[in-house]
Design a protein around this motif. Structure first.
Motif, PDB file in Angstrom:
ATOM      1  N   UNK A 168       0.833  -1.213   0.000  1.00  0.00           N
ATOM      2  CA  UNK A 168       0.000   0.000   0.000  1.00  0.00           C
ATOM      3  C   UNK A 168       0.866   1.261   0.000  1.00  0.00           C
ATOM      4  N   UNK A 169       2.041   1.191   0.627  1.00  0.00           N
ATOM      5  CA  UNK A 169       2.959   2.328   0.583  1.00  0.00           C
ATOM      6  C   UNK A 169       3.375   2.595  -0.854  1.00  0.00           C
ATOM      7  N   UNK A 170       3.749   1.491  -1.546  1.00  0.00           N
ATOM      8  CA  UNK A 170       4.193   1.640  -2.934  1.00  0.00           C
ATOM      9  C   UNK A 170       3.065   2.163  -3.816  1.00  0.00           C
ATOM     10  N   UNK A 171       1.836   1.681  -3.527  1.00  0.00           N
ATOM     11  CA  UNK A 171       0.722   2.122  -4.371  1.00  0.00           C
ATOM     12  C   UNK A 171       0.465   3.621  -4.212  1.00  0.00           C
ATOM     13  N   UNK A 172       0.487   4.102  -2.957  1.00  0.00           N
ATOM     14  CA  UNK A 172       0.240   5.529  -2.729  1.00  0.00           C
ATOM     15  C   UNK A 172       1.333   6.368  -3.393  1.00  0.00           C
ATOM     16  N   UNK A 173       2.566   5.895  -3.277  1.00  0.00           N
ATOM     17  CA  UNK A 173       3.665   6.614  -3.907  1.00  0.00           C
ATOM     18  C   UNK A 173       3.476   6.653  -5.431  1.00  0.00           C
ATOM     19  N   UNK A 208       0.648   6.354  -7.029  1.00  0.00           N
ATOM     20  CA  UNK A 208      -0.493   7.206  -7.380  1.00  0.00           C
ATOM     21  C   UNK A 208      -0.086   8.681  -7.361  1.00  0.00           C
ATOM     22  N   UNK A 209       0.717   9.057  -6.356  1.00  0.00           N
ATOM     23  CA  UNK A 209       1.232  10.423  -6.310  1.00  0.00           C
ATOM     24  C   UNK A 209       2.030  10.742  -7.555  1.00  0.00           C
ATOM     25  N   UNK A 210       2.816   9.768  -8.009  1.00  0.00           N
ATOM     26  CA  UNK A 210       3.599   9.952  -9.232  1.00  0.00           C
ATOM     27  C   UNK A 210       2.702  10.156 -10.437  1.00  0.00           C
ATOM     28  N   UNK A 224       2.351  13.343 -12.900  1.00  0.00           N
ATOM     29  CA  UNK A 224       2.959  12.889 -14.154  1.00  0.00           C
ATOM     30  C   UNK A 224       4.428  12.533 -13.983  1.00  0.00           C
ATOM     31  N   UNK A 225       4.779  12.035 -12.799  1.00  0.00           N
ATOM     32  CA  UNK A 225       6.163  11.642 -12.562  1.00  0.00           C
ATOM     33  C   UNK A 225       6.219  10.124 -12.522  1.00  0.00           C
ATOM     34  N   UNK A 226       6.681   9.513 -13.600  1.00  0.00           N
ATOM     35  CA  UNK A 226       6.723   8.057 -13.673  1.00  0.00           C
ATOM     36  C   UNK A 226       8.135   7.535 -13.429  1.00  0.00           C
ATOM     37  N   UNK A 249      13.491  11.643 -18.125  1.00  0.00           N
ATOM     38  CA  UNK A 249      12.277  11.216 -17.442  1.00  0.00           C
ATOM     39  C   UNK A 249      11.249  10.708 -18.450  1.00  0.00           C
ATOM     40  N   UNK A 250      10.509   9.675 -18.007  1.00  0.00           N
ATOM     41  CA  UNK A 250       9.620   8.935 -18.906  1.00  0.00           C
ATOM     42  C   UNK A 250       8.560   9.844 -19.521  1.00  0.00           C
ATOM     43  N   UNK A 251       8.083  10.821 -18.722  1.00  0.00           N
ATOM     44  CA  UNK A 251       7.016  11.700 -19.195  1.00  0.00           C
ATOM     45  C   UNK A 251       7.420  12.426 -20.484  1.00  0.00           C
TER      46      UNK A 251
END
Lengths: 306, 314
Positions: A61-66, A68-70, A74-76, A85-87
């Motif tokens: 869940x920590x990774x998922x929230x991080x 989602x924030x990305x 638009x920070x992938x 950067x991927x974007x």
């Protein structure tokens, strides 16, 4: 009206959240992100170190929230291969893809609408049956095969056009032809069926009884009413094209979304793959919202119903 | 006119007269039927044909006869459609590839129809929050371009025949679900459904015995169109190297393998592509007729008509 817009925006946001969850599920739950990024023959120590360094060993869940924030910002992350950067890689690839999508859609509409209208105006005619037959044939041709055949004829044998690459107008001819072939066929059939259906409706009979010339019936009334299904199908086709005509882009070395994604998968560049899937899906959600708005403009009944 | 009516019917029973009267649509229908039957039979019996020595093995290489053109006869061998870059018989490869292409198409369609019909039926019949959830879910899947989603999942899961079919079903079930839901919405309000309700039929009975049979025609037509779509997608994925992989054969893979020889060996590009196109064309031209065969309303109409015309038949 405002409440309609708000509801539509909320609906689109829900769908975007769903897409983000789906991409996370596929990439980081079904698959192991560290394994997906490392070379196939990476050692166990490299794997452990990479997992810790990238934070893949933390709770889901920590990774998922991080993650989602990305997505929201638009920070992938950065591309593993180029460090960019991927974007920005994806945004850069959108330009060639959009240009190819626009020319393809334009060519398809310019051919399909007149042909379909003429065929639809004359049910039981030779033109009508010919349009249907050609339509079925054209949607049965694999686009990349059409591309290969035209490359071997016009580029290799006749040397008229470049075999591949991206640039001035003559680079567009072969990929546009290959892509437009099937789309034109599908659209022409939709226009034909739609116009033919409208021609049997009551208002056409009334207009004829009043002595309105046939040309004005078609251009003034029928075409406008027949455009609904055409808009739907064009929208679907355009959405597919925005997603990158992947095989055609690879065949012609066209530096668009599809080409980028295939290259990123071959290079095990997970951030770029996630960014390209997420961002094209976002573009398509936006496109669908615009198409919905267009229905109201061409069909007054839709406007009133809301 | 009426006096010559009876013998005329007799004459039309002969095949030649029927062919003469057949319209282009009928010819296309029978042509498609013959082509598909031949293709399926060849694909199914290939191991037998190879064992009998009537056909070259799709794996047998002959490096002396690499990229030989169609109709090449040398040292007692004869290759009707030529040979590929390893000297394998192209016709035999094409039929071997047909096994995969047809199987991927069929498996994809079955999976996407099972998922799509169940979800569409539940969404359309119950409505409410269930419908909202299911329809948003289809929106999610429909907003991701199919081929990109397929590539992404194949990157995670790896290629191969079953995975390709499952992945393609994953990208196409929402289409089936939407069509099903739209059809259920209108069927739900029809007289015969209301009558079943009044007669005390349960919800499961109404869904599966009253509504579902009336969905068959549209599902079958959609299924045939989806079959060609799946086949074309499989060809694309295999062309990119993410679908069926060497040393197996697939029409898309054959085209990818022929790419380096585009200026020297035209037959390696023409025939696999033509196989995809003709198969897709045949299935597309059959779809309308097949839909009519499974339409319960049309069938009961025909039954009533034949009863009325020949009261002694029963």
């Amino acid at each position: 009206m405002i409440s309609v817009i708000v509801r539509r925006v909320l609906e689109s946001l829900t769908v975007l959240l769903g897409i983000a969850i789906l991409i996370f599920l596929i990439g980081e739950v079904v698959g192991d992100p560290a394994r997906l990024m490392l070379p196939m023959d990476a050692s166990q120590e490299t794997y452990e170190a990479f997992r810790r360094e990238r934070g893949f060993d933390r709770a889901i869940h920590v990774r998922f929230l991080e993650y989602l924030g990305g997505v929201v910002t638009l920070d992938f992350g950065d591309s593993l291969r180029s460090g960019v950067d991927a974007k920005s890689l994806v945004l850069r690839a959108f330009v060639p893809t959009l240009l190819l999508a626009f020319t393809t859609q334009l060519v398809a509409l310019l051919i399909a609408v007149p042909v379909g209208t003429v065929a639809g105006m004359r049910p039981n005619s030779f033109a009508n049956r010919l349009t249907s037959t050609l339509s079925i044939v054209s949607i049965s041709v694999p686009t990349f095969w059409a591309g290969m055949i035209t490359i071997s004829v016009f580029a290799v044998s006749l040397r008229l056009l470049p075999t591949s690459g991206y640039g001035a107008l003559h680079f567009f001819v072969l990929p546009t032809f290959a892509l437009a072939l099937g789309i034109t066929g599908r659209l022409a059939e939709v226009v034909r069926a739609s116009v033919q259906e409208q021609m049997t409706s009551q208002y056409v009979k009334t207009a004829r009884a009043k002595g309105v010339p046939e040309r004005r019936i078609v251009f003034g009334h029928v075409l406008r009413n027949a455009m609904g299904p055409v808009l739907t199908v064009s929208g679907d086709e355009f959405a597919t094209l925005i997603g990158g005509a992947t095989v055609i882009e690879v065949l012609f070395g066209w530096p668009g979304i599809g080409y980028l994604t295939v290259g990123a998968i071959e290079g095990r560049d997970l951030p770029v793959v996630q960014a390209s899937v997420m961002m094209t899906a976002t573009a398509i959600v936006g496109l669908n919202a615009i198409i919905d708005a267009c229905y109201g403009r061409i069909d007054p009944r839709v406007r009133r119903r809301r | 006119m009426s006096t010559v009516g009876a013998p005329r019917i007799e004459v039309h029973r002969t095949i030649r007269a029927r062919l003469a009267r057949a319209r282009i649509g009928d010819l296309a229908f029978y042509g498609a039927l013959v082509f598909l039957t031949a293709l399926v039979l060849a694909a199914l019996t290939q191991p037998l044909l190879v064992a009998m020595g009537w056909m070259y093995s799709p794996e047998e290489q002959n490096l002396l006869l690499r990229n030989s053109s169609p109709g090449t006869a040398a040292d007692g061998s004869f290759h009707l459609l030529g040979t590929d870059y390893l000297g394998r018989d192209a016709l035999s490869r094409i039929i071997r590839a047909a096994q995969f292409s047809l199987a991927v198409g069929a498996l994809t369609v079955i999976c996407s129809i099972v998922i799509g019909v169940i979800i569409g039926l539940l969404a359309g019949y119950y409505g409410g929050w269930l419908e909202s959830v299911f329809m948003r879910l289809t929106d999610v899947f429909m907003s991701i371009p199919g081929l990109l989603l397929a590539l992404f999942v194949l990157y995670v899961l790896g290629g191969g025949f079953v995975n390709v079919a499952l992945v393609l079903a994953l990208t196409r079930w929402p289409v089936v679900a939407r069509v099903t839901r739209a059809a259920v919405l209108s069927l739900r309000e029809r007289q015969f459904v209301l009558a079943a309700h009044t007669a005390g039929a349960g919800q499961a009975r109404i869904m599966f015995r009253e509504i579902l049979p009336n969905l068959y025609p549209s599902i079958v037509v959609l299924g045939t169109l989806e079959f060609t779509r799946a086949m074309l997608s499989e060809a694309g994925l295999s062309f990119l190297g993410f679908g069926i992989r060497a040393p197996e054969a697939s029409w898309g893979l054959m085209l990818a393998q022929a790419r380096p020889y585009i200026d020297t060996a035209w037959w390696l590009i023409v025939f696999p592509g033509l196989s995809i196109m003709l198969t897709a064309l045949a299935v597309n031209s059959l779809s309308g007729r097949v839909g009519m065969l499974v339409d319960p309303q049309l069938r009961s109409q025909i039954r009533h008509q034949s009863k009325r015309k020949s009261p002694t038949a029963g």
